[in-house]
Design an enzyme around this catalytic site. Structure first.
Site, PDB file in Angstrom:
ATOM      1  N   SER A 119      34.042  39.090  33.956  1.00 24.53           N
ATOM      2  CA  SER A 119      34.592  40.090  33.045  1.00 24.53           C
ATOM      3  C   SER A 119      33.990  39.963  31.654  1.00 24.53           C
ATOM      4  CB  SER A 119      36.094  39.893  32.889  1.00 24.53           C
ATOM      5  OG  SER A 119      36.723  39.884  34.120  1.00 24.53           O
ATOM      6  N   HIS A 140      30.166  44.468  37.635  1.00 26.44           N
ATOM      7  CA  HIS A 140      31.562  44.291  37.228  1.00 26.44           C
ATOM      8  C   HIS A 140      32.427  45.386  37.839  1.00 26.44           C
ATOM      9  CE1 HIS A 140      34.595  44.068  33.664  1.00 26.44           C
ATOM     10  NE2 HIS A 140      35.018  43.372  34.695  1.00 26.44           N
ATOM     11  N   GLU A 152      30.572  48.445  36.227  1.00 26.85           N
ATOM     12  CA  GLU A 152      29.778  48.237  35.012  1.00 26.85           C
ATOM     13  C   GLU A 152      28.577  47.381  35.431  1.00 26.85           C
ATOM     14  OE1 GLU A 152      32.157  46.166  32.045  1.00 26.85           O
ATOM     15  OE2 GLU A 152      31.640  47.581  30.480  1.00 26.85           O
ATOM     16  N   ASN A 190      35.869  45.284  28.537  1.00 23.13           N
ATOM     17  CA  ASN A 190      36.826  44.303  28.015  1.00 23.13           C
ATOM     18  C   ASN A 190      36.771  44.128  26.502  1.00 23.13           C
ATOM     19  OD1 ASN A 190      38.477  43.525  30.181  1.00 23.13           O
ATOM     20  ND2 ASN A 190      36.635  42.689  31.137  1.00 23.13           N
TER      21      ASN A 190
HETATM   22  P1  NAI Z   1      41.517  34.988  41.448  1.00 21.25           P
HETATM   23  O1  NAI Z   1      42.129  33.831  40.748  1.00 21.25           O
HETATM   24  O2  NAI Z   1      42.380  35.975  42.169  1.00 21.25           O
HETATM   25  O3  NAI Z   1      40.430  34.463  42.523  1.00 21.25           O
HETATM   26  C1  NAI Z   1      39.452  33.487  42.252  1.00 21.25           C
HETATM   27  C2  NAI Z   1      39.035  32.859  43.579  1.00 21.25           C
HETATM   28  O4  NAI Z   1      37.893  32.009  43.360  1.00 21.25           O
HETATM   29  C3  NAI Z   1      40.134  31.962  44.204  1.00 21.25           C
HETATM   30  O5  NAI Z   1      40.360  32.394  45.537  1.00 21.25           O
HETATM   31  C4  NAI Z   1      39.510  30.557  44.180  1.00 21.25           C
HETATM   32  O6  NAI Z   1      39.895  29.774  45.303  1.00 21.25           O
HETATM   33  C5  NAI Z   1      38.027  30.885  44.214  1.00 21.25           C
HETATM   34  N1  NAI Z   1      37.152  29.821  43.705  1.00 21.25           N
HETATM   35  C6  NAI Z   1      37.317  29.061  42.614  1.00 21.25           C
HETATM   36  N2  NAI Z   1      36.257  28.211  42.484  1.00 21.25           N
HETATM   37  C7  NAI Z   1      35.416  28.479  43.519  1.00 21.25           C
HETATM   38  C8  NAI Z   1      34.158  27.944  43.940  1.00 21.25           C
HETATM   39  N3  NAI Z   1      33.560  26.971  43.243  1.00 21.25           N
HETATM   40  N4  NAI Z   1      33.591  28.445  45.064  1.00 21.25           N
HETATM   41  C9  NAI Z   1      34.195  29.426  45.776  1.00 21.25           C
HETATM   42  N5  NAI Z   1      35.381  29.970  45.422  1.00 21.25           N
HETATM   43  C10 NAI Z   1      35.976  29.496  44.307  1.00 21.25           C
HETATM   44  O7  NAI Z   1      40.607  35.729  40.338  1.00 21.25           O
HETATM   45  P2  NAI Z   1      40.145  37.264  40.262  1.00 21.25           P
HETATM   46  O8  NAI Z   1      41.140  38.046  39.495  1.00 21.25           O
HETATM   47  O9  NAI Z   1      39.725  37.713  41.616  1.00 21.25           O
HETATM   48  O10 NAI Z   1      38.861  37.128  39.318  1.00 21.25           O
HETATM   49  C11 NAI Z   1      37.604  36.672  39.805  1.00 21.25           C
HETATM   50  C12 NAI Z   1      36.502  37.085  38.845  1.00 21.25           C
HETATM   51  O11 NAI Z   1      36.516  38.511  38.710  1.00 21.25           O
HETATM   52  C13 NAI Z   1      36.613  36.512  37.431  1.00 21.25           C
HETATM   53  O12 NAI Z   1      35.322  36.261  36.932  1.00 21.25           O
HETATM   54  C14 NAI Z   1      37.280  37.647  36.675  1.00 21.25           C
HETATM   55  O13 NAI Z   1      36.996  37.611  35.305  1.00 21.25           O
HETATM   56  C15 NAI Z   1      36.609  38.847  37.331  1.00 21.25           C
HETATM   57  N6  NAI Z   1      37.339  40.120  37.222  1.00 21.25           N
HETATM   58  C16 NAI Z   1      38.707  40.165  37.338  1.00 21.25           C
HETATM   59  C17 NAI Z   1      39.385  41.364  37.235  1.00 21.25           C
HETATM   60  C18 NAI Z   1      40.869  41.429  37.395  1.00 21.25           C
HETATM   61  O14 NAI Z   1      41.461  42.498  37.137  1.00 21.25           O
HETATM   62  N7  NAI Z   1      41.517  40.367  37.810  1.00 21.25           N
HETATM   63  C19 NAI Z   1      38.680  42.634  36.990  1.00 21.25           C
HETATM   64  C20 NAI Z   1      37.224  42.493  36.966  1.00 21.25           C
HETATM   65  C21 NAI Z   1      36.619  41.272  37.043  1.00 21.25           C
END
Ligand code: NAI
Length: 290
Positions: A119, A140, A152, A190
Site C-alpha cells: 500500500s 496495488h 494502481e 493512500n
Molecule cells: P493480512 O494480514 O490479511 O494478510 C497477510 C498475510 O501474509 C497473512 O496470511 C500472513 O500469514 C502472510 N504472511 C506474513 N509473512 C509472510 C511470509 N514471509 N511469507 C508468506 N506469507 C506471509 O493483510 P492484507 O490486508 O491482506 O494486506 C497484505 C498486503 O496488501 C499489505 O502489503 C497491505 O498493505 C496491502 N494492501 C492491503 C489493503 C487492505 O485493504 N487491507 C488494500 C491494498 C493493499
C-alpha cells in the site's frame, strides 16, 4: 511476455482476493502462505465469494468450478518457481517484505515478472531487494479485490516498459482498470485516503463527535459508501498505521503523524474486521454487529 501461471504470496484479505480474480481470469494460480491456517481461511473466503457470485447469477456453475480447479496452495516459496508473475501480498512491513523478496528473487524463473501489492512501501526499494529491478513493479489492488475495479500500477525507478505492459495486460484480463502512478510515498490512493482516516481517528480522540457521527458525516454529506472509521476497520488498523508511518517517514512532515489512538488500538490487537474488533465489533463472517 505471456503469463500462464500466477503465484500469490500471502493468503490474507488481499492475497486471497488476488488469487480469486486471477483464477477467474483463467490463470493457473498457486497461493502461498507461511501459515496453514491462513491458507485455509483464504480458501474459505474464496469459496464464499465465488459462491455469492454464483448465487447472484454473475458467474456460471462451470466458471465457478473451473476457477476453484485452477487454484493450488503451498507453504513453501519454492512452490512459486514455475510462476510467470508473482504478486506479493504479505503484511505491510518492509523488513518482512525485504526478506521475502531476497528469497523470491533468487528462486523465481529468470523471465518472471515480480509485483508487490504494498500500500505504501517504495517499489524502488522492494525492487532492489529482489535483485531484479527491471522486472519488478507495484500492482496495488483494492479491498475487496473481487469487487473493486482499480489496480494502481507503480513503476519503480528501474522498472522496464515491458514489465509495465505485462501487468497492465494481466490487470485488464482480470477485468480491472489499471492506472499508472509514480513511486512516491503512499502513491496516489493512500496519500489521499490515509490522512483522511487518520484525521477521523484524531477527531474521535478529541471527542469532536461519536464514531457513528463521524462516519455518518462522510457517508451522508460526502456520499462516501463507508465512513472513515468503518473503512479503517475494513482495511486493518495495523495496515493503516504502517501506511501512516511510511508517509510520515517518507515526507518527513508532521502532518502525516499517526494518531496516538490508532497506535494504541494496534498495540491492543484491535485490528478491525479481521480480528473481530476495531472501532466497531464484527462477527466471524466479518459482518458488523450492532
Ligand atoms: P493480512 O494480514 O490479511 O494478510 C497477510 C498475510 O501474509 C497473512 O496470511 C500472513 O500469514 C502472510 N504472511 C506474513 N509473512 C509472510 C511470509 N514471509 N511469507 C508468506 N506469507 C506471509 O493483510 P492484507 O490486508 O491482506 O494486506 C497484505 C498486503 O496488501 C499489505 O502489503 C497491505 O498493505 C496491502 N494492501 C492491503 C489493503 C487492505 O485493504 N487491507 C488494500 C491494498 C493493499
Amino acid at each position: 511476455m505471456e503469463v500462464k501461471t500466477i503465484g500469490v504470496v500471502g493468503a490474507g484479505q488481499m492475497g486471497s482476493g488476488i488469487a480469486q480474480v486471477a483464477a477467474q481470469a483463467g490463470y493457473d494460480v498457486v497461493l502461498v502462505d507461511v501459515s496453514q491456517e491462513a491458507l485455509a481461511r483464504g480458501l474459505a473466503a474464496i469459496r464464499r465469494s465465488l459462491g455469492k457470485f454464483l448465487e447472484k447469477g454473475r458467474i456460471t456453475r462451470e466458471a465457478h468450478d473451473e476457477a476453484l480447479g485452477r487454484l493450488r496452495t503451498g507453504l513453501l516459496l519454492e512452490d512459486l518457481a514455475e510462476a510467470d508473475l508473482i504478486v506479493e501480498a504479505v503484511v505491510e512491513d518492509e523488513e518482512v517484505k525485504k526478506g521475502l523478496w531476497e528469497r523470491v528473487g533468487a528462486l523465481a524463473k529468470p523471465e518472471a515478472v515480480l509485483a508487490s501489492n504494498t500500500s505504501s512501501i517504495p517499489i524502488t526499494a522492494l525492487a532492489r531487494y529482489s535483485g531484479r529491478p527491471e522486472r519488478f513493479i507495484g500492482m496495488h489492488f483494492f479491498n475487496p479485490v473481487p469487487l473493486m475495479p482499480l489496480v494502481e500500477v507503480i513503476r519503480g525507478e528501474l522498472t522496464s516498459g515491458a514489465t509495465r505492459d505485462t501487468v497492465v495486460e494481466v490487470a485488464k484480463r482480470m477485468g480491472k482498470i489499471p492506472l499508472e502512478v509514480q513511486d512516491y510515498p503512499g502513491f496516489v490512493s493512500n496519500r489521499l485516503l490515509m490522512p483522511m482516516i487518520n484525521e477521523a481517528i484524531e477527531a474521535l480522540r478529541e471527542g469532536v463527535a461519536s464514531k457513528e457521527a463521524i462516519d455518518g458525516v462522510m457517508r451522508l454529506g460526502m456520499n462516501h459508501p463507508m465512513g472513515p472509521l468503518e473503512l479503517a476497520d475494513f482495511i486493518g488498523l495495523d495496515t493503516c498505521l504502517a501506511i501512516m508511518e511510511v508517509l510520515h517517514r517518507g515526507f518527513g512532515d508532521d502532518k502525516y503523524r499517526p494518531s496516538p489512538l490508532l497506535r494504541r488500538m494496534v498495540q491492543a490487537g484491535l485490528l478491525g474486521r479481521k480480528t473481530g474488533r476495531g472501532f466497531y465489533a464484527y462477527d466471524e463472517q466479518g459482518n458488523k454487529l450492532g
